[in-house]
Design an enzyme around this catalytic site. Structure first.
Site, PDB file in Angstrom:
ATOM      1  N   HIS A 189       0.860  -1.193   0.000  1.00 23.86           N
ATOM      2  CA  HIS A 189       0.000   0.000   0.000  1.00 23.86           C
ATOM      3  C   HIS A 189       0.893   1.239   0.000  1.00 23.86           C
ATOM      4  O   HIS A 189       1.074   1.888   1.024  1.00 23.86           O
ATOM      5  CB  HIS A 189      -0.904   0.017   1.237  1.00 23.86           C
ATOM      6  CG  HIS A 189      -1.910  -1.082   1.267  1.00 23.86           C
ATOM      7  ND1 HIS A 189      -2.705  -1.353   2.367  1.00 23.86           N
ATOM      8  CD2 HIS A 189      -2.281  -1.980   0.320  1.00 23.86           C
ATOM      9  CE1 HIS A 189      -3.503  -2.368   2.096  1.00 23.86           C
ATOM     10  NE2 HIS A 189      -3.260  -2.769   0.866  1.00 23.86           N
ATOM     11  N   HIS A 230      -7.555  -0.359   2.279  1.00 28.78           N
ATOM     12  CA  HIS A 230      -6.910  -0.796   1.049  1.00 28.78           C
ATOM     13  C   HIS A 230      -7.158   0.301   0.014  1.00 28.78           C
ATOM     14  O   HIS A 230      -8.251   0.861  -0.061  1.00 28.78           O
ATOM     15  CB  HIS A 230      -7.458  -2.154   0.638  1.00 28.78           C
ATOM     16  CG  HIS A 230      -7.263  -3.185   1.720  1.00 28.78           C
ATOM     17  ND1 HIS A 230      -6.216  -4.082   1.725  1.00 28.78           N
ATOM     18  CD2 HIS A 230      -7.960  -3.415   2.861  1.00 28.78           C
ATOM     19  CE1 HIS A 230      -6.282  -4.833   2.809  1.00 28.78           C
ATOM     20  NE2 HIS A 230      -7.330  -4.439   3.518  1.00 28.78           N
TER      21      HIS A 230
END
Length: 610
Positions: free
Chosen positions: A540, A586
């Site tokens: 990420h 996310h």
């Protein structure tokens, strides 16, 4: 369908000399931008430059096997970070997308927006137009939520395939929705999912049916949504926004050129106040002696969408960045921009570091069965092809657990809290820990596996992206600098202790789960030692070109509130690198919303209605 089908690409030698818009990167954001900008006006020309290939075949659409977790690596780039001094000098695996659709082609397909407080924190820091109510229309515009029929009044906050009017304090939104599909699984694939829901409830955490609704609390055990369409196929931004039929229809004004590297952005201007992006220098990935660079002019704008690793690299190669670092590589300094890196030679970069605890569970209740017992693949291939069921649709994780660690008591149950602690719109209520129950463990243990990935959602450690040379074909060096602050180390400790407490609760419920790779004890020393051995990336990456003023006291910014690079006309950035701070979720949904909003702002600036 098993083999590659033709896709309407434009050959490098057939490109026009100029386009209205040049989009650098055909990844998660680039596909959205290409769709929206080419739809606005039939006389507007758009060029997409993508370093990777199309890589579209039957296997790339199967939810399980299309992820990087199980893929052949043809749609991803994998490399190693700089050695991490605080992690026993380990070089950590880094992964990014390397095809049209970018990371949306290889990720876990999780559609999580993050709580409203994430974006309200951006607005509170001065980012005008970037609060939750400002971004909600763009979340809705991009999606078709296939669960809307089950959501009742909560579907107001989701897109479906019809028309919808949404009245907010900032805007009235009415639009045909949404090419990008997501849905939940109506039935659980794994028995351990039911056990985890019961265990978290016993520890005081609520069960959240729709984590993307602003009406839900900011913490709890939540059911996940996935970018999977109604036919059981991965829904990437490639398939959603740039399907072959759309590109063929617009081929007179939308050109997509793959396997092409951006050498640099051409910047013109006699003074610092008159700098402007004129176009881009590009070259085919094949570096043969006959392969010559080309310059393509941008009549309106160049838009960087190459991600939080690629976007800073291209800026530096173009002479935009910290002067001393550019000088080290012999790059002419066009604009000395300290905001292209909070450290001396680098860009600010954030990631979600995670520590994985691994447990033994029954083989039938884990994805490890397809690696240790490959013959089961034939059975599930039959189920997928003829009934649209089976393990090929199985998610790597079915649940996520979001925690406000400050609300955990000494036994790692949810302790006493106030009513305002349930308000997801407040920045102070953003979760800081995520527990991801992954239906897998290292196959060296020769058993069914379940892992609890303990994720730091609000890291205070920041890292760097550096050039290794001025050769655009060389990958930059990423240095995440994980666990470099005591705050992050303490968050990891609290997360690991909660994960162990959760496992003990599952044992108490009678489910057969046993330790196979966990800390030796609950002490700070043992957890820290375990973290140094097991810490890894969740891939990420964000915030390497922050949206903030150049003189921002937190860390100098690179783009303004309309995503324009400071001091450079006709140049914008639209990917997760512009996040002022990393979102505690996310990142795919937020990245797409940024691209949608960027396209809208560009069209507003050129006075073209959506």
């Amino acid at each position: 369908m098993i083999f590659n089908t033709s896709y309407p690409l434009t050959d490098f030698t057939s490109l026009a000399d100029s386009y209205d818009y040049i989009i650098l990167g055909g990844g998660s954001a680039g596909c959205v931008l290409a769709n929206r900008l080419s739809a606005a006006d039939p006389h507007t020309s758009v060029l997409v430059i993508e370093r990777g290939d199309v890589s579209d075949n039957w296997l790339t659409r199967i939810p399980l096997f299309s992820s990087d977790f199980h893929s052949d690596g043809s749609r991803s780039q994998v490399w190693r970070s700089a050695p991490q001094k605080l992690l026993n000098n380990r070089a950590i695996e880094m992964v990014r997308g390397n095809s049209l659709g970018g990371s949306s082609r290889i990720n876990a397909m999780l559609y999580t927006r993050g709580v409203p407080g994430e974006y309200n924190a951006w607005a509170a820091a001065g980012r005008r137009g970037w609060g939750y109510d400002d971004l909600l229309p763009y979340f809705i515009k991009s999606e078709t939520d296939l669960d809307c029929q089950y959501l009742g009044n909560k579907s107001t906050y989701h897109g479906d395939s019809g028309m919808k009017t949404l009245n907010l304090k900032s805007t009235t939104f009415k639009e045909m929705l949404g090419p990008w599909f997501n849905r939940s699984h109506l039935r659980n694939f794994w028995e351990h999912t039911r056990q985890i829901v019961q265990a978290t409830s016993a520890l005081g955490l609520p069960y959240v049916e729709d984590s993307n609704s602003p009406l839900e609390p900011p913490h709890g055990c939540t059911k996940l949504h996935y970018n999977i369409d109604s036919k059981g196929r991965r829904s990437s931004t490639f398939s959603a926004f740039l399907p072959p039929e759309l590109v063929r229809e617009r081929q007179s004004r939308l050109h997509i050129c793959t396997r092409t590297v951006v050498l640099r952005i051409g910047i013109i201007g006699e003074t610092a106040a008159s700098l402007s992006a004129e176009g881009v220098w590009i070259q085919k990935k094949d570096q043969s002696s006959l392969n010559k660079p080309r310059f393509i002019q941008a009549k309106r704008e160049v838009i960087l969408a190459t991600g939080p690793i690629g976007s800073p690299q291209i800026l530096m190669l173009s002479g935009i960045g910290p002067a001393d670092h550019l000088g080290e590589h012999g790059i002419e300094v066009i604009k000395d921009m300290p905001g292209v890196g909070s450290n001396l030679y680098s860009f600010l970069k954030q990631d979600h570091p995670t520590v994985s605890l691994q447990f033994k569970v029954p083989m039938w209740d884990s994805l490890t069965q397809i690696e240790l017992r490959p013959w089961v693949i034939l059975k599930h291939l039959f189920l997928y092809l003829f009934f649209g069921t089976g393990i090929f649709l199985a998610p790597v994780l079915e649940l996520a657990i979001f925690l406000q660690s400050r609300l955990l008591d000494e036994t790692y149950r949810l302790g006493p809290f106030k009513r305002e602690d349930l308000d997801a719109s407040l920045p102070e209520n953003r979760p800081d820990i995520e527990i991801m129950p992954i239906s897998w463990a290292d196959t060296k243990y020769k058993s069914g596996g379940l892992s609890f990935f303990t994720v730091v959602l609000k890291p205070s450690s920041t890292g760097t992206v550096r050039l290794v040379s001025k050769n655009p074909f060389d990958s930059p060096q990423a240095d995440p600098h994980w666990l470099s602050t005591e705050s992050d180390c303490e968050t990891i400790r609290r997360g690991v202790r909660f994960a162990l407490r959760l496992k003990d609760q599952i044992v108490a419920q009678g489910y057969p789960i046993k330790n196979i790779n966990v800390p030796d004890s609950n002490s700070d020393e043992d957890i820290d030692r375990f973290a140094r051995l097991e810490c890894r990336s969740t891939y990420h990456y964000a915030s390497s070109c922050r949206m903030a003023p150049e003189d921002d006291p937190q860390s100098p910014g690179v783009v303004d509130d309309r995503l324009r690079v400071h001091g450079i006309q006709n140049l914008r950035i639209a990917d997760s690198s512009i996040f002022p701070d990393i979102v505690g979720a996310h990142l795919a949904a937020a990245t797409v919303a940024v691209a949608e909003k960027c396209a809208d702002m560009i069209l507003q600036d050129y006075k073209q209605p959506l």
